[in-house]
Design an enzyme around this catalytic site. Structure first.
Site, PDB file in Angstrom:
ATOM      1  N   ALA A  67      -2.360 144.168  99.546  1.00  0.00           N
ATOM      2  CA  ALA A  67      -3.336 144.971  98.813  1.00  0.00           C
ATOM      3  C   ALA A  67      -2.944 146.443  98.887  1.00  0.00           C
ATOM      4  CB  ALA A  67      -4.725 144.760  99.407  1.00  0.00           C
ATOM      5  N   GLY A  68      -3.344 147.185  97.864  1.00  0.00           N
ATOM      6  CA  GLY A  68      -3.086 148.620  97.840  1.00  0.00           C
ATOM      7  C   GLY A  68      -2.129 149.047  96.759  1.00  0.00           C
ATOM      8  N   PHE A  69      -1.177 148.187  96.423  1.00  0.00           N
ATOM      9  CA  PHE A  69      -0.223 148.568  95.380  1.00  0.00           C
ATOM     10  C   PHE A  69      -0.859 148.428  93.995  1.00  0.00           C
ATOM     11  CE2 PHE A  69       3.260 148.546  92.478  1.00  0.00           C
ATOM     12  CZ  PHE A  69       4.223 149.353  93.062  1.00  0.00           C
ATOM     13  N   LYS A  71      -4.238 148.043  92.911  1.00  0.00           N
ATOM     14  CA  LYS A  71      -5.659 148.047  93.251  1.00  0.00           C
ATOM     15  C   LYS A  71      -6.531 147.473  92.138  1.00  0.00           C
ATOM     16  CE  LYS A  71      -5.260 152.268  96.067  1.00  0.00           C
ATOM     17  NZ  LYS A  71      -5.859 151.888  97.350  1.00  0.00           N
ATOM     18  N   ASN A 116      -0.734 157.223 104.027  1.00  0.00           N
ATOM     19  CA  ASN A 116      -1.652 157.335 102.895  1.00  0.00           C
ATOM     20  C   ASN A 116      -3.065 157.592 103.390  1.00  0.00           C
ATOM     21  OD1 ASN A 116      -3.799 155.124 102.021  1.00  0.00           O
ATOM     22  ND2 ASN A 116      -2.221 154.060 103.217  1.00  0.00           N
ATOM     23  N   ARG A 117      -3.772 158.375 102.619  1.00  0.00           N
ATOM     24  CA  ARG A 117      -5.209 158.553 102.824  1.00  0.00           C
ATOM     25  C   ARG A 117      -5.887 158.475 101.449  1.00  0.00           C
ATOM     26  NH1 ARG A 117      -3.290 163.812 104.688  1.00  0.00           N
ATOM     27  NH2 ARG A 117      -3.409 165.361 103.004  1.00  0.00           N
ATOM     28  N   GLY A 119      -8.184 156.488 100.234  1.00  0.00           N
ATOM     29  CA  GLY A 119      -9.641 156.432 100.233  1.00  0.00           C
ATOM     30  C   GLY A 119     -10.232 155.424  99.264  1.00  0.00           C
ATOM     31  N   SER A 180      -9.366 149.948 107.116  1.00  0.00           N
ATOM     32  CA  SER A 180      -8.701 151.140 106.598  1.00  0.00           C
ATOM     33  C   SER A 180      -9.196 152.364 107.360  1.00  0.00           C
ATOM     34  CB  SER A 180      -8.994 151.319 105.103  1.00  0.00           C
ATOM     35  OG  SER A 180      -8.553 152.585 104.667  1.00  0.00           O
ATOM     36  N   THR A 315       5.155 148.718 101.841  1.00  0.00           N
ATOM     37  CA  THR A 315       6.033 149.865 102.075  1.00  0.00           C
ATOM     38  C   THR A 315       7.501 149.460 102.070  1.00  0.00           C
ATOM     39  OG1 THR A 315       4.272 150.896 103.378  1.00  0.00           O
ATOM     40  CG2 THR A 315       6.488 151.813 103.611  1.00  0.00           C
TER      41      THR A 315
END
Length: 353
Positions: A67-69, A71, A116-117, A119, A180, A315
């Site tokens: 998750a994160g790439f 979203k 990363n931040r 949020g 997170s 990453t």
């Protein structure tokens, strides 16, 4: 020849978030083209020995996109063509939110890492539901759920429940993200009483017994990890994702002083440690998705050997490029042959046998 590695110095001159946006747009476009299936032969590595059957789902291989790439599931159709066995979209929150101010994403090339931040910047659960509705993919798609920044901690379970119910028929599995470091107070939800309330409400709404997992931080002490594991058993969770990013900064070569979650190679050993601890604590009865610092087949094998049934990358994929998936899967197949296992699932937890 790996063209990505040749081009990486040039690509890394761009702002990380701008580069991310352009890459996501290109992948979304490619997924809609008639020739998208051709990418399978370039980046895929089909091998029945690497198939994983878990939670009633079939994974062509154990390597997924974390998750994160993606979203907002903008490029969700691309991941199966890039060799991944599954992909996880989100983190998605009940309310759309812009996330933290930029800059909020930083590369640390000397450490093969990122900070990363972000949020939880995302379009919200309603928008994600509209984007996913009526579409099907060739790999399992997970949905990572988070808490909206505007929602008080005391109402966190309402937030998670809304997103879960709104997206229920659109995901193959769901993840409760309480780890997170970039949403104020979020990690407090890893405490047993707060997390227990969230899990209880979600499972009450889990009519079809969709796989529900929790994602934990690498910074938890062992007692706190054990408490989460106990909750997983109490609430019949399908598994745990170990781990999210870390707030620790020990041993870095880079002198970049930025707050946020650190991912990449510096997280490798700690995440594997947590995986091994959970495997030992549960005697292998709680499936683990291992994530953190996977760049090579050796990294992937270590996590499987310490108890991971599935793996996720993010990453490492940024640093190694799209051919990384194929290289890792080929390496795992070679390790299987050398280790005497007929199938990858037999290797899970083999470091302890």
């Amino acid at each position: 020849m790996d063209l990505y590695r040749l081009a990486r110095p040039l690509l890394f001159r761009a702002d990380p978030e701008d580069a991310h946006r352009r890459a996501l747009g290109a992948l979304a476009w490619a997924a809609e083209q008639l020739w998208a299936g051709w990418l399978d032969s370039v980046f895929g590595y089909p091998d029945p020995r690497l198939e994983v059957k878990l939670w009633g789902l079939s994974f062509a291989n154990p390597l997924g996109l974390a998750a994160g790439f993606d979203k907002n599931a903008e490029a969700v159709g691309a991941w199966e063509h890039l060799g991944f066995g599954f992909a996880e979209v989100g983190t998605v929150t009940r309310h759309a939110q812009p996330g933290n101010p930029r800059p909020r994403l930083f590369r640390l090339p000397a450490d093969q890492a990122a900070i990363n931040r972000m949020g939880f910047n995302n379009d919200g659960a309603d928008a994600l539901a509209l984007r996913l509705a009526g579409r099907r993919w060739g790999i399992p798609i997970g949905i990572n759920l988070g808490k909206s920044k505007v929602t008080p901690l005391e109402q966190a379970s309402d937030d998670y429940l809304y997103s879960f119910e709104r997206l229920y028929h659109l995901g193959d599995y769901f993840v409760v993200n309480v780890s997170s470091p970039n949403t104020p107070g979020l990690r407090e939800l890893q405490q047993a009483d707060r997390l227990g309330e969230i899990l209880a409400r979600l499972q009450c709404a889990n009519r079809e017994s969709k796989p529900l997992l929790v994602k934990i931080a690498p910074d938890l002490g062992w007692d706190a990890v054990d408490a989460v594991v106990d909750l997983c058993g109490e609430h019949r969770l399908a598994g745990v994702i170990a781990t999210n990013t870390t707030i620790a900064r020990s041993g870095l070569r880079s002198d970049l002083q930025e707050t946020g979650g650190l991912s990449g190679a510096p997280l490798r050993n700690r995440s594997t440690e947590v995986i091994g601890h959970i495997w030992g604590r549960t005697r292998g009865q709680l499936p683990i998705v291992g994530v953190g610092g996977i760049f090579s087949g050796e990294d992937a094998w270590e996590k499987i050997a310490h108890g991971a049934s599935l793996l996720q990358v993010y990453t490492g994929w940024i640093y190694e490029g799209p051919w990384m998936v194929r290289r890792i899967l080929a390496s795992l197949a070679t390790r299987l042959e050398r280790s005497g296992f007929e199938h990858l699932q037999q290797a899970t937890g083999c470091a302890f046998s």
